[in-house]
Design a protein around this motif. Structure first.
Motif, PDB file in Angstrom:
ATOM      1  N   VAL A  70       0.720  -1.098  -0.026  1.00 30.42           N
ATOM      2  CA  VAL A  70      -0.111   0.068   0.180  1.00 30.42           C
ATOM      3  C   VAL A  70       0.757   1.355  -0.111  1.00 30.42           C
ATOM      4  O   VAL A  70       2.071   1.180   0.262  1.00 30.42           O
ATOM      5  CB  VAL A  70      -1.060  -0.039   1.160  1.00 30.42           C
ATOM      6  CG1 VAL A  70      -0.178   0.137   2.520  1.00 30.42           C
ATOM      7  CG2 VAL A  70      -1.961   0.983   1.269  1.00 30.42           C
ATOM      8  N   ARG A  71       0.397   2.229  -0.376  1.00 26.72           N
ATOM      9  CA  ARG A  71       1.040   3.543  -0.386  1.00 26.72           C
ATOM     10  C   ARG A  71       0.160   4.684   0.239  1.00 26.72           C
ATOM     11  O   ARG A  71      -1.140   4.729  -0.010  1.00 26.72           O
ATOM     12  CB  ARG A  71       1.343   4.201  -1.801  1.00 26.72           C
ATOM     13  CG  ARG A  71       2.409   5.104  -1.774  1.00 26.72           C
ATOM     14  CD  ARG A  71       2.822   5.772  -3.397  1.00 26.72           C
ATOM     15  NE  ARG A  71       3.645   6.620  -3.253  1.00 26.72           N
ATOM     16  CZ  ARG A  71       5.189   6.600  -3.204  1.00 26.72           C
ATOM     17  NH1 ARG A  71       5.633   5.543  -2.964  1.00 26.72           N
ATOM     18  NH2 ARG A  71       5.807   7.712  -3.291  1.00 26.72           N
ATOM     19  N   LEU A  72       0.988   5.528   0.911  1.00 27.58           N
ATOM     20  CA  LEU A  72       0.263   6.433   1.864  1.00 27.58           C
ATOM     21  C   LEU A  72       0.824   7.750   1.627  1.00 27.58           C
ATOM     22  O   LEU A  72       2.135   8.090   1.135  1.00 27.58           O
ATOM     23  CB  LEU A  72       0.062   6.350   3.393  1.00 27.58           C
ATOM     24  CG  LEU A  72      -0.819   5.051   3.912  1.00 27.58           C
ATOM     25  CD1 LEU A  72       0.054   3.643   3.717  1.00 27.58           C
ATOM     26  CD2 LEU A  72      -0.868   5.333   5.433  1.00 27.58           C
ATOM     27  N   ALA A  98      -4.044   7.359   7.796  1.00 25.14           N
ATOM     28  CA  ALA A  98      -4.093   5.976   8.127  1.00 25.14           C
ATOM     29  C   ALA A  98      -4.958   5.074   7.185  1.00 25.14           C
ATOM     30  O   ALA A  98      -5.886   5.634   6.771  1.00 25.14           O
ATOM     31  CB  ALA A  98      -4.467   5.859   9.932  1.00 25.14           C
ATOM     32  N   LYS A  99      -4.442   3.848   7.237  1.00 26.45           N
ATOM     33  CA  LYS A  99      -5.202   2.821   6.237  1.00 26.45           C
ATOM     34  C   LYS A  99      -5.072   1.584   6.764  1.00 26.45           C
ATOM     35  O   LYS A  99      -4.462   1.362   7.673  1.00 26.45           O
ATOM     36  CB  LYS A  99      -4.571   2.878   4.912  1.00 26.45           C
ATOM     37  CG  LYS A  99      -4.579   3.890   3.904  1.00 26.45           C
ATOM     38  CD  LYS A  99      -4.247   3.792   2.539  1.00 26.45           C
ATOM     39  CE  LYS A  99      -4.372   5.127   1.781  1.00 26.45           C
ATOM     40  NZ  LYS A  99      -3.865   5.052   0.305  1.00 26.45           N
ATOM     41  N   VAL A 100      -6.286   0.847   6.729  1.00 33.10           N
ATOM     42  CA  VAL A 100      -6.211  -0.496   7.094  1.00 33.10           C
ATOM     43  C   VAL A 100      -6.556  -1.434   5.854  1.00 33.10           C
ATOM     44  O   VAL A 100      -7.602  -1.217   4.986  1.00 33.10           O
ATOM     45  CB  VAL A 100      -7.473  -0.932   7.894  1.00 33.10           C
ATOM     46  CG1 VAL A 100      -7.949  -2.138   8.580  1.00 33.10           C
ATOM     47  CG2 VAL A 100      -7.562   0.103   9.229  1.00 33.10           C
ATOM     48  N   GLU A 157      -9.714   4.102   5.370  1.00 35.46           N
ATOM     49  CA  GLU A 157      -8.904   5.108   4.999  1.00 35.46           C
ATOM     50  C   GLU A 157      -9.318   6.211   6.011  1.00 35.46           C
ATOM     51  O   GLU A 157     -10.485   6.666   6.023  1.00 35.46           O
ATOM     52  CB  GLU A 157      -8.639   5.449   3.616  1.00 35.46           C
ATOM     53  CG  GLU A 157      -7.811   6.383   3.366  1.00 35.46           C
ATOM     54  CD  GLU A 157      -7.600   6.670   1.786  1.00 35.46           C
ATOM     55  OE1 GLU A 157      -6.936   7.668   1.375  1.00 35.46           O
ATOM     56  OE2 GLU A 157      -8.013   5.895   1.029  1.00 35.46           O
ATOM     57  N   HIS A 158      -8.275   6.973   6.409  1.00 33.09           N
ATOM     58  CA  HIS A 158      -8.633   8.215   7.146  1.00 33.09           C
ATOM     59  C   HIS A 158      -7.699   9.055   7.310  1.00 33.09           C
ATOM     60  O   HIS A 158      -6.209   9.016   7.417  1.00 33.09           O
ATOM     61  CB  HIS A 158      -9.103   7.986   8.682  1.00 33.09           C
ATOM     62  CG  HIS A 158      -9.197   9.052   9.624  1.00 33.09           C
ATOM     63  ND1 HIS A 158     -10.530   9.861   9.509  1.00 33.09           N
ATOM     64  CD2 HIS A 158      -8.360   9.910  10.409  1.00 33.09           C
ATOM     65  CE1 HIS A 158     -10.491  10.955  10.010  1.00 33.09           C
ATOM     66  NE2 HIS A 158      -9.297  10.909  10.837  1.00 33.09           N
ATOM     67  N   ASN A 159      -7.885  10.497   6.759  1.00 31.51           N
ATOM     68  CA  ASN A 159      -6.898  11.512   6.845  1.00 31.51           C
ATOM     69  C   ASN A 159      -6.707  12.193   8.161  1.00 31.51           C
ATOM     70  O   ASN A 159      -7.847  12.692   8.524  1.00 31.51           O
ATOM     71  CB  ASN A 159      -7.334  12.406   5.547  1.00 31.51           C
ATOM     72  CG  ASN A 159      -7.217  11.918   4.215  1.00 31.51           C
ATOM     73  OD1 ASN A 159      -6.235  10.985   3.859  1.00 31.51           O
ATOM     74  ND2 ASN A 159      -8.171  12.523   3.181  1.00 31.51           N
ATOM     75  N   ILE A 160      -5.714  11.976   8.650  1.00 31.51           N
ATOM     76  CA  ILE A 160      -5.665  12.407  10.037  1.00 31.51           C
ATOM     77  C   ILE A 160      -5.385  13.931  10.067  1.00 31.51           C
ATOM     78  O   ILE A 160      -6.129  14.709  11.053  1.00 31.51           O
ATOM     79  CB  ILE A 160      -4.211  11.917  10.623  1.00 31.51           C
ATOM     80  CG1 ILE A 160      -4.443  10.016  10.638  1.00 31.51           C
ATOM     81  CG2 ILE A 160      -4.206  12.300  12.282  1.00 31.51           C
ATOM     82  CD1 ILE A 160      -3.111   9.584  11.241  1.00 31.51           C
TER      83      ILE A 160
END
Length: 1146
Positions: A851-853, A918-920, A931-934
């Motif tokens: 995955v890529r963040l 953060a990603k699951v 997915e959540h943009n902190i």
């Protein structure tokens, strides 16, 4: 339990938004995952509050002691107030203004404290509650406060000012009295100069109506409060620093700026009765001794049986340049000079009685130093110090990193304590610590907690942090494995790391197996094993690793590009090398003919045998070496796993994996190779931002463990003599790159200059173009500072996972996170039995990107199919030095294997958190389900997956000061509090979360602040905190004696109310000071309400004491009545006997 039990509207909205984003990311699996996993963690499980502050008060400025309650108070230059009782009873308070605390005065045995601040305000603190609060404040508007004095058992506080005046404050109402002692009335009318600020105020121990006032210029005045005039004036040519009374009130001693002590008789003001210079050289011709440094403070304490004590600080002769600060104890004819490690801020003499008019009988001296607190025993020969029970040695060497482990195995703390107890110093006083007030809290936490601190001198300290206490368990010195640099010629290899070459940067610890791995600032990694037996290691096991730079990033001034290009591929065939013991690191070093340093480590390994005491003992030392004139980059990520026997570390050059059991290098790859480069020998320079095709080819075990000479220098190769190349050519190169080298390996504090620039950049430029450029790398090389786009290894995680989409059984894996947001996986083939493990190599397989963040990856974790956090796998601890026949080595613990998964069925979840989001990810399908943009405007500094009582969550600390928690796996926001703006890079470096809602950070260079984000802990905090104030009977006043009571001469009392009250003295000017009511009243009510049980218990004790005293009084009354009746009968018998007799018959 309902699935996704929505208790609050906010939870519902966030859950809906996260579900929609998850569905967008993975429409096939989003709804199915939503239905499968039940979440128990809700927003009501979180609340943020401070718990305790440990360590030495930073920049102390003042001190006070309550001789009845046995409580010590210390004020600081930042307005902080630290209160200490018995071991484990501590309290921290803070003045809102943040001004320095210049003086503290206890209301003895009243549970209150007066503080005077540099902003000319005084405050009354209520100590009868667990969290002290201010009851009243008084802000002076026209005069600067210089000195305060509160007589014992008095409610009137004397306040001296810079103008030389003395004002009087009622501490009950915190109002000013109309009674003022003006400076021009105190000094002689003939004096033409101002006497200066008030530096001392005290009342005569035998006459409360006489007030002794000391002015800075050298004038001392004995003021009669009743007649409002000066009785005597004492003049001396030198400035005064302090004054101390003899308990009989007939003499006092002054300390002066020329290092002299003058003793004055009260009724003889013409000249001093005695002048002495304790540290002055006495000339033979009878002249005055040479002037010395000022005596800053003197105390004069009498004893009932023996000579008095005179204790002073300062006064040393000027020729003692460089001598440390000293405390001088003069007792009779003996003079003891006690050297201190740091400058003295203040000292107090502890006496048996709180009454100033009785024999003092001092038993200890509390010395407050700039960075330490020392208590000296006056009753024992040699004046030994007491063993300090407080955790005040955190800053013994500057803290460079911190880790917090809550809910660790119960047997670890006793094991560390057993080996740490042997390290304790000897020679302490045998008496108990004299600061023994307060009581411990009633409540406690059910789990064990350990804090590990790494320091600039290479030491590591383990602390027991259970039950809101802190005490050191064990200290490890990592610098013992290296040679100490002694001269300039020996410092050539350590210059790049400035003055702290052994500083600890990263810690990785497995509590269950007790394996410890540390990374230092000099690009070295040390693996430690815990043993209860002492061993002597003849030669330290050493492995040197050569990590290459990328082709387009080699900056060798002498053209070392050809050497730098020799980067081996994973397919290079080479048998794994077993590193045999090496006596000296330089045996494998060499320098090229043009002076470039190559294959040279930064530090020299100890050549003599190393005696290792019980505790942590060196298993393996790994050092990165210079490559073609370039120093090794500092290590940015570290992970160790005891079940696999592997340690992995990475930096800006690449990733290395070492087998610390076989002492071999398994993997050494550049980041470009990890990202799928096929031919690093001939590749063109390219931006690391370009998309990379993950390589998933399985490598043979032998190929995976290849260690060619270009990458890792075996300790057995190279010449057998130390490096002795031409020193001039070496110095020529060092001079050429000196300006750059000074920046290459700065200590950890400099590493966060980049973070500061990132904050400014975000504030000025909100676009997303450089979201991926921030690196939390602790490397401080020039290239990593100037090129924020350079990719480094930022996070590592060992686990058993489904690394490939086709896998159905979890295999040992290493997850790799980079500063540009890529998460890569590497599968490991670990032999199953211990015998095979020591003989067969570990295989390596590259599985590509998962995955890529956005932003650099900070933390990775693993959940099972039910959303439960999978614990890290480990090998239980065993004694490594036990004989082979006695060594019953336990087998490696196997995690719970996921059920046999069918086609397209996910059994695990990877939680990945970066600086931005953060990603699951579901495994093995590798679909992003949540997915959540902190944060958008800031970035995350620290993130941890934590276990709470109610479930598992993700905790984050952002650079803008926000502390957040997210649920797992749905990433619903549960807590978002703007707690602590990032004002100091120290906070960013040391902030860490732990399980059960605990966290900490270094709030100052000497103090650790612990906080909790658990609602349960916040609710129980009042019960867990200790109590400062306990009901104690005030000692009886000294007996005046028959003749003193009959003829006078004892202590004269004074009704101060008649003098200072509003009726007699009138009201003070309103413009002089402003009264500010404090919040302590309401806080006191809350504290009392929370401690009702304790108050009832104290009331019952007080009632019992009162009943006992009433019973004693009744017995005394009956005895007196019987004595009187007996005397009456006897007198009546005598009267009857002589009633009828004449005078001449008697």
């Amino acid at each position: 339990m309902k699935k996704f039990n929505i208790r609050k509207v906010l939870d519902g909205l966030t859950a809906a938004s996260s579900s929609s984003s998850a569905a967008a990311a993975s429409p096939q699996s989003g709804n199915r995952e939503n239905d499968m996993i039940q979440e128990t963690l809700q927003s009501e499980h979180f609340q943020l509050c401070k718990t305790l502050r440990h360590g030495f008060p930073y920049q102390p400025s003042s001190m006070a002691f309550d001789p009845v309650q046995k409580i010590l108070a210390i004020g600081t230059q930042s307005g902080a107030l630290r209160l200490f009782g018995r071991a484990g009873v501590e309290c921290y308070c803070q003045h809102e203004s943040g001004s320095a605390v210049i003086q503290l005065e206890f209301l003895v045995n009243e549970g209150a404290l007066v503080s005077a601040l540099a902003d000319d305000s005084i405050h009354l603190w209520n100590l009868r509650q667990k969290l002290p609060a201010i009851l009243h404040s008084l802000k002076f508007n026209r005069e600067r406060i210089t000195f305060c004095h509160l007589p014992f058992q008095s409610k009137w506080l004397y306040v001296g000012t810079e103008r030389g005046n003395i004002h009087i404050v009622n501490v009950e109402s915190f109002t000013l009295s109309g009674y003022v002692i003006m400076w021009n009335k105190a000094i002689e009318l003939s004096s033409k100069t101002h006497p200066g600020p008030v530096v001392h105020i005290s009342d005569n121990p035998m006459d409360e109506g006489k007030l002794l006032i000391g002015f800075e210029c050298g004038i001392v005045v004995l003021w009669d409060l009743k007649s409002k005039k000066a009785d005597y004036r004492y003049n001396y040519d030198e400035a005064i620093h302090s004054v101390a009374w003899h308990h009989e009130g007939k003499q006092f001693v002054c300390s002066h700026s020329d290092g002299t002590l003058t003793t004055w008789n009260v009724r003889a003001p013409a000249k001093p009765a005695q002048i002495i210079t304790p540290h002055g050289k006495q000339p033979k011709d009878g002249k005055k001794p040479e002037p010395c440094k000022p005596i800053l403070k003197v105390e004069y304490k009498t004893t009932r049986a023996g000579d008095p004590f005179m204790i002073l600080c300062g006064g040393l002769s000027y020729d003692t340049v460089g001598r440390r600060a000293c405390l001088t104890v003069m007792h009779g004819k003996s003079t003891a000079v006690l050297e201190m490690d740091y400058p003295i801020v203040d000292f107090l003499t502890l006496c048996e009685t709180p009454y100033p008019n009785d024999f003092q009988d001092p038993y200890a001296v509390v010395v407050l130093l700039e960075k330490d607190l020392v208590v000296i025993d006056l009753a024992q020969i040699g004046y030994p110090i007491f063993e300090n029970p407080y955790p005040l040695s955190i800053h013994e060497s500057p803290v460079t990193c911190c880790e917090y482990f809550a809910d660790c195995p119960a047997e670890v703390i006793p094991a560390l304590y057993s080996v740490g107890s042997r390290q304790k110093r000897q020679g302490f006083s045998k008496k108990e610590w004299p600061v023994s007030g307060g009581n411990w809290g009633q409540g406690t936490l059910s789990f064990s907690e350990i804090i590990i601190t790494g320091h600039a001198d290479g030491s590591i300290k383990f602390w027991d942090a259970s039950a809101l206490m802190l005490q050191v368990l064990y200290k490890l010195k990592t610098a013992k494995v290296f040679e100490k640099p002694r001269g300039k010629e020996e410092k050539s290899s350590t210059e790049i790391v400035d003055e702290d070459p052994f500083a600890i940067q990263i810690l990785s610890w497995c509590p269950e197996s007790r394996v410890l791995c540390v990374a230092g600032v000099s690009a070295h990694v040390i693996v430690y094993r815990f043993s209860k037996q002492e061993v002597t290691t003849e030669v330290v096991q050493l492995l040197e690793v050569r990590m290459q730079c990328e082709l387009n990033e080699v900056e060798s001034p002498e053209g070392g590009g050809e050497q730098a290009s020799a980067v081996s591929t994973p397919g290079t065939s080479s048998s794994p090398q077993t590193s045999l013991p090496q006596s000296h690191p330089s045996t494998s070093s060499n320098n090229s003919s043009d002076g470039l340093r190559d294959n040279v480590p930064c530090l020299k390994v100890r050549s003599s045998p190393l005696k290792q005491s019980p505790g942590y003992q060196v298993e393996l030392l790994i050092q990165l070496v210079w490559v073609s004139g370039e120093p090794p980059q500092q290590i940015t990520s570290l992970a160790v796993n005891s079940a696999y026997g592997l340690v992995a570390f990475g930096n800006g050059n690449g990733l290395a994996v070492v087998d610390y059991l076989q002492k071999t290098l398994l993997l050494n790859m550049s980041i470009a190779e990890l990202n799928g480069s096929t031919d690093p020998h001939h590749r063109q320079p390219r931006s690391p931002r370009k998309a990379r095709q993950p390589s998933a080819g399985l490598c043979d075990g032998n190929d995976a463990s290849a260690t060619p000479e270009e990458r890792c220098k075996s300790p057995t190769s190279g010449s057998g003599s130390p490096c002795n190349s031409d020193e001039d050519s070496k110095q020529k190169f060092i001079d050429k790159v000196m300006s750059k080298s000074k920046q290459i390996s700065k200590t950890v504090a400099n590493d966060f200059a980049k973070i500061s620039r990132k904050i400014n950049m975000i504030a000025d430029q909100k676009d997303d173009a450089r979201d991926n450029s921030f690196s939390r790398s602790r490397s401080s090389s020039v290239t990593s500072l100037e090129r924020e786009s350079r990719e480094v290894i930022s996070s590592l995680y060992f686990c058993d996972s489904l690394s490939k989409k086709s896998e159905t059984v979890a295999v040992p894996s290493l997850w790799v996170g980079t500063s540009l947001g890529s998460m890569l996986t590497i599968a490991l083939t670990v032999p199953s039995t211990p015998e095979q493990r020591m003989q067969q190599p570990v295989g390596v397989c590259f599985c590509g990107s998962v995955v890529r963040l956005k932003g650099g990856i900070l933390r990775m974790a693993q959940l099972d199919a039910s959303g439960t956090l999978l614990p890290h796998i480990y090998e239980p601890w065993y004694e490594p030095n036990a004989p082979e026949e006695e060594k019953e080595r336990p087998r490696r613990r196997q995690p719970t294997s996921p059920p046999s998964s069918q086609e397209n069925q996910d059994c695990q979840y990877a939680v990945v958190c970066s600086e931005k989001q953060a990603k699951v990810v579901a495994l093995p399908s590798q679909n992003c389900i949540y997915e959540h943009n902190i944060t958008e405007a800031s970035f995350v500094l620290r993130a941890d997956v934590v276990m709470m009582t109610a479930g598992v969550g993700l905790a984050c600390f952002c650079a803008n000061g926000h502390i957040m928690t997210l649920s797992l796996p749905s990433l619903r926001p549960l807590l978002d509090v703007n707690y602590l703006p990032l004002t100091d890079m120290r906070i960013a470096r040391t902030f860490c979360f732990s399980n059960q809602g605990q966290a900490l950070y270094l709030t100052s260079p000497t103090e650790i602040q612990r906080i909790t984000y658990s609602q349960e802990t916040c609710d129980n905090l009042q019960e867990m905190l200790g109590e400062l104030f306990t009901p104690v009977e005030t000692p009886e006043a000294p007996n005046r004696g028959f003749f003193k009571g009959l003829f006078g001469g004892g202590a004269q009392s004074l009704d101060r109310e008649d003098l200072f009250g509003e009726v007699a003295a009138g009201k003070a000017s309103r413009s002089l000071a402003q009264h500010i009511p404090g919040p302590g009243g309401m806080e006191g009510m809350k504290g009392a309400a929370s401690g009702v049980v304790g108050e009832l218990a104290r009331a019952r004790i007080a009632l019992d004491e009162r009943g006992q005293k009433l019973g004693e009084l009744e017995e005394r009354t009956a005895a007196m009545m019987a004595s009187a009746d007996s005397f009456s009968r006897h007198a009546h018998d005598i009267m009857l006997k002589y009633k009828d007799k004449k005078w001449y018959q008697l």
